[in-house]
Design a protein around this motif. Structure first.
Motif, PDB file in Angstrom:
ATOM      1  N   THR A  24      46.832   7.701 -67.689  1.00 28.38           N
ATOM      2  CA  THR A  24      47.827   7.721 -66.568  1.00 28.38           C
ATOM      3  C   THR A  24      48.271   9.344 -66.014  1.00 28.38           C
ATOM      4  N   TYR A  25      48.477  10.000 -66.750  1.00 32.92           N
ATOM      5  CA  TYR A  25      49.033  11.307 -66.697  1.00 32.92           C
ATOM      6  C   TYR A  25      47.838  12.170 -66.186  1.00 32.92           C
ATOM      7  N   LYS A  26      46.809  12.327 -66.975  1.00 32.98           N
ATOM      8  CA  LYS A  26      45.712  13.304 -66.768  1.00 32.98           C
ATOM      9  C   LYS A  26      44.672  12.894 -65.736  1.00 32.98           C
ATOM     10  N   ILE A  27      44.425  11.695 -65.705  1.00 29.62           N
ATOM     11  CA  ILE A  27      43.246  11.210 -64.909  1.00 29.62           C
ATOM     12  C   ILE A  27      43.780  10.508 -63.827  1.00 29.62           C
ATOM     13  N   LEU A  28      44.727   9.776 -63.724  1.00 32.67           N
ATOM     14  CA  LEU A  28      45.522   9.105 -62.312  1.00 32.67           C
ATOM     15  C   LEU A  28      46.348   9.840 -61.933  1.00 32.67           C
ATOM     16  N   ASP A  29      47.029  10.956 -62.587  1.00 31.79           N
ATOM     17  CA  ASP A  29      47.984  11.691 -62.041  1.00 31.79           C
ATOM     18  C   ASP A  29      49.200  10.984 -61.572  1.00 31.79           C
ATOM     19  N   PHE A  30      49.599   9.687 -62.670  1.00 31.06           N
ATOM     20  CA  PHE A  30      50.665   8.911 -62.429  1.00 31.06           C
ATOM     21  C   PHE A  30      51.438   9.029 -63.642  1.00 31.06           C
ATOM     22  N   PRO A  31      52.993   9.660 -63.296  1.00 32.90           N
ATOM     23  CA  PRO A  31      53.862   9.558 -64.415  1.00 32.90           C
ATOM     24  C   PRO A  31      54.442   8.449 -64.717  1.00 32.90           C
ATOM     25  N   ASP A  32      53.941   7.797 -65.577  1.00 27.46           N
ATOM     26  CA  ASP A  32      54.140   6.322 -66.066  1.00 27.46           C
ATOM     27  C   ASP A  32      54.880   6.445 -67.354  1.00 27.46           C
ATOM     28  N   LEU A  33      56.203   6.074 -67.003  1.00 29.37           N
ATOM     29  CA  LEU A  33      57.406   6.094 -68.256  1.00 29.37           C
ATOM     30  C   LEU A  33      57.493   4.660 -68.728  1.00 29.37           C
ATOM     31  N   SER A  34      56.923   3.687 -68.049  1.00 33.83           N
ATOM     32  CA  SER A  34      57.120   2.304 -68.829  1.00 33.83           C
ATOM     33  C   SER A  34      56.391   2.445 -70.138  1.00 33.83           C
ATOM     34  N   VAL A  35      55.818   3.275 -70.694  1.00 34.81           N
ATOM     35  CA  VAL A  35      55.103   3.486 -71.757  1.00 34.81           C
ATOM     36  C   VAL A  35      56.101   3.287 -73.018  1.00 34.81           C
ATOM     37  N   LEU A  76      52.238  -2.840 -59.534  1.00 36.83           N
ATOM     38  CA  LEU A  76      52.629  -3.814 -58.274  1.00 36.83           C
ATOM     39  C   LEU A  76      53.822  -3.405 -57.647  1.00 36.83           C
ATOM     40  N   LEU A  77      54.988  -2.993 -58.523  1.00 36.79           N
ATOM     41  CA  LEU A  77      56.293  -2.285 -57.996  1.00 36.79           C
ATOM     42  C   LEU A  77      55.712  -0.947 -57.077  1.00 36.79           C
ATOM     43  N   HIS A  78      54.835  -0.310 -57.544  1.00 39.85           N
ATOM     44  CA  HIS A  78      54.505   0.950 -56.879  1.00 39.85           C
ATOM     45  C   HIS A  78      53.531   0.664 -55.490  1.00 39.85           C
ATOM     46  N   VAL A  79      52.448  -0.163 -55.775  1.00 38.16           N
ATOM     47  CA  VAL A  79      51.487  -0.190 -54.576  1.00 38.16           C
ATOM     48  C   VAL A  79      51.936  -1.539 -53.538  1.00 38.16           C
ATOM     49  N   LYS A  80      52.938  -2.435 -53.941  1.00 34.83           N
ATOM     50  CA  LYS A  80      53.131  -3.428 -53.127  1.00 34.83           C
ATOM     51  C   LYS A  80      54.479  -3.455 -52.522  1.00 34.83           C
ATOM     52  N   ILE A  83      57.558   1.407 -54.224  1.00 33.95           N
ATOM     53  CA  ILE A  83      58.486   2.047 -55.141  1.00 33.95           C
ATOM     54  C   ILE A  83      57.718   3.218 -55.694  1.00 33.95           C
ATOM     55  N   ASP A  84      58.620   4.384 -55.926  1.00 31.07           N
ATOM     56  CA  ASP A  84      58.085   5.855 -56.498  1.00 31.07           C
ATOM     57  C   ASP A  84      57.366   5.560 -57.590  1.00 31.07           C
ATOM     58  N   SER A  85      56.420   5.929 -58.068  1.00 32.53           N
ATOM     59  CA  SER A  85      55.815   5.926 -59.161  1.00 32.53           C
ATOM     60  C   SER A  85      56.579   6.318 -60.406  1.00 32.53           C
ATOM     61  N   LEU A  86      57.440   7.258 -60.162  1.00 36.45           N
ATOM     62  CA  LEU A  86      58.213   7.394 -61.394  1.00 36.45           C
ATOM     63  C   LEU A  86      59.361   6.412 -61.806  1.00 36.45           C
ATOM     64  N   MET A  87      59.781   6.013 -60.423  1.00 35.14           N
ATOM     65  CA  MET A  87      60.875   5.152 -60.736  1.00 35.14           C
ATOM     66  C   MET A  87      60.416   3.315 -60.831  1.00 35.14           C
ATOM     67  N   SER A  88      59.104   3.413 -60.493  1.00 33.99           N
ATOM     68  CA  SER A  88      58.629   2.161 -61.083  1.00 33.99           C
ATOM     69  C   SER A  88      58.451   2.000 -62.525  1.00 33.99           C
ATOM     70  N   GLY A  89      58.110   3.083 -63.095  1.00 35.30           N
ATOM     71  CA  GLY A  89      57.958   3.042 -64.552  1.00 35.30           C
ATOM     72  C   GLY A  89      59.180   3.032 -65.164  1.00 35.30           C
ATOM     73  N   ILE A  90      60.300   3.731 -64.747  1.00 37.13           N
ATOM     74  CA  ILE A  90      61.490   3.575 -65.200  1.00 37.13           C
ATOM     75  C   ILE A  90      62.089   2.242 -65.152  1.00 37.13           C
ATOM     76  N   LEU A  91      61.954   1.763 -64.058  1.00 33.33           N
ATOM     77  CA  LEU A  91      62.498   0.204 -63.942  1.00 33.33           C
ATOM     78  C   LEU A  91      61.827  -0.810 -64.553  1.00 33.33           C
ATOM     79  N   LYS A 180      44.705   1.965 -59.111  1.00 34.12           N
ATOM     80  CA  LYS A 180      45.925   2.103 -59.969  1.00 34.12           C
ATOM     81  C   LYS A 180      46.345   1.259 -60.884  1.00 34.12           C
ATOM     82  N   ILE A 181      46.393  -0.083 -60.372  1.00 35.55           N
ATOM     83  CA  ILE A 181      46.892  -1.396 -61.114  1.00 35.55           C
ATOM     84  C   ILE A 181      46.167  -1.436 -62.539  1.00 35.55           C
TER      85      ILE A 181
END
Length: 305
Positions: A24-35, A76-80, A83-91, A180-181
């Motif tokens: 997510t972080y290095k390849i997709l450049d997506f800050p995913d906090l849902s981890v 889905l929160l992000h692409v549909k 919602i911002d990628s960072l906020m999607s992970g937080i939610l 992305k999904i």
């Protein structure tokens, strides 16, 4: 010797998280906090299944599936819903806290009275138990091989291309949202798998065990890339694995030197700062210029081919 074995066991367990974070972080450049939520989700699902007599091996794969579903929701929160990628992970992370409590029924679920993968067979050399390291290593090797093969497929190259330039992928008639999904599902599935294995390894599941996991995963990735970045023949998954082992070794050494376990988060922060500073103030996460060969050249620079 027991300390070395313990570091290897914990490092390899966390290597699965590192590979997921790398995606997510290095390849997709997506800050995913849902981890931070999917790691305890895997542990909670595994604990609940073990308590109900489900096979330990099946339990970890159900944990993987649960993590993949959580990653899908983040996507889905992000692409549909845009919602911002960072906020999607937080939610998703916040929502999973309550879900994990629901699954376990309490904040902490001990598993000492239930069977697990590591009790399946005994292999001792003197006082050393080798069964855990062999089982964990088997999971990590299989995950690494599958990811290496996947990144060489068409979908793998599309994932790399989406992280590099979404517009190019769209111009090719590819739905970048689906890519992305898919990446988020793979990443969180691996993290949840690590959570399920960790719960069985340590003998309990705790709703707070995911706190700071994403930072530790990033630390492992940064260390791996920093130490081995000049070795172009080392694959990305190997960088994540080596980084996780080195990170756990540094933490173990710090504790052996007398630091309190309460300082673990501070130790992690210091490790990340040192790694970033040594890597030209975070240059590790800057996108590389695409030279001849386009996406293929960039894929090679990331060690994915």
């Amino acid at each position: 010797m027991s300390l070395v074995l313990n570091v290897l066991e914990q490092g390899l367990l966390f290597a699965l998280v590192s590979i997921g974070v790398y995606i997510t972080y290095k390849i997709l450049d997506f800050p995913d906090l849902s981890v931070d939520g999917t790691f305890p989700l895997g542990a909670a699902v595994c604990a609940a299944l073990l308590a109900n007599g489900v096979n330990p091996i099946l339990s970890v794969f159900v944990s993987l599936a649960a993590g993949a579903v959580a990653g899908c929701i983040t996507g889905l929160l992000h692409v549909k819903l845009k919602i911002d990628s960072l906020m999607s992970g937080i939610l998703v992370m916040i929502g999973l806290y309550s879900i994990n409590l629901r699954i376990m029924g309490k904040s902490n679920s001990p598993l000492f009275n239930f069977g697990n993968i590591f009790k399946s067979f005994e292999l001792n050399v003197g006082e050393l138990r080798l069964a855990p390291i062999i089982i964990i290593l088997a999971f990590v090797i299989v995950a690494k091989i599958i990811m290496d093969l996947f990144l060489k497929t068409k979908r793998g190259f599309l994932l790399i291309a989406t992280g590099d330039n979404e517009q190019v992928v769209t111009s090719l008639g590819i739905n970048k949202d689906n890519v992305k999904i898919m990446a988020l599902m793979i990443s969180n599935g691996l993290v949840a798998l690590a959570g399920g294995l960790t719960a069985q390894y340590q003998g309990f599941s705790d709703v707070g065990m995911g706190t700071g996991v994403v930072v530790m995963g990033l630390a492992s990735v940064i260390i791996g890339v920093s130490v081995f970045q000049k070795m172009s023949f080392v694959k990305a998954t190997s960088l994540a694995i080596f980084g996780a082992i080195i990170y756990k070794a540094v933490v173990a050494i710090a504790l052996q030197l007398g630091l309190s376990p309460n300082d673990l988060k501070l130790i992690t922060a210091v490790i990340v700062i040192i790694a970033l500073a040594a890597n030209n103030k975070g240059g590790i996460f800057k996108r590389k210029k695409v030279m001849k060969g386009g996406v293929l050249a960039n894929a090679e620079s990331k060690g994915t081919v």
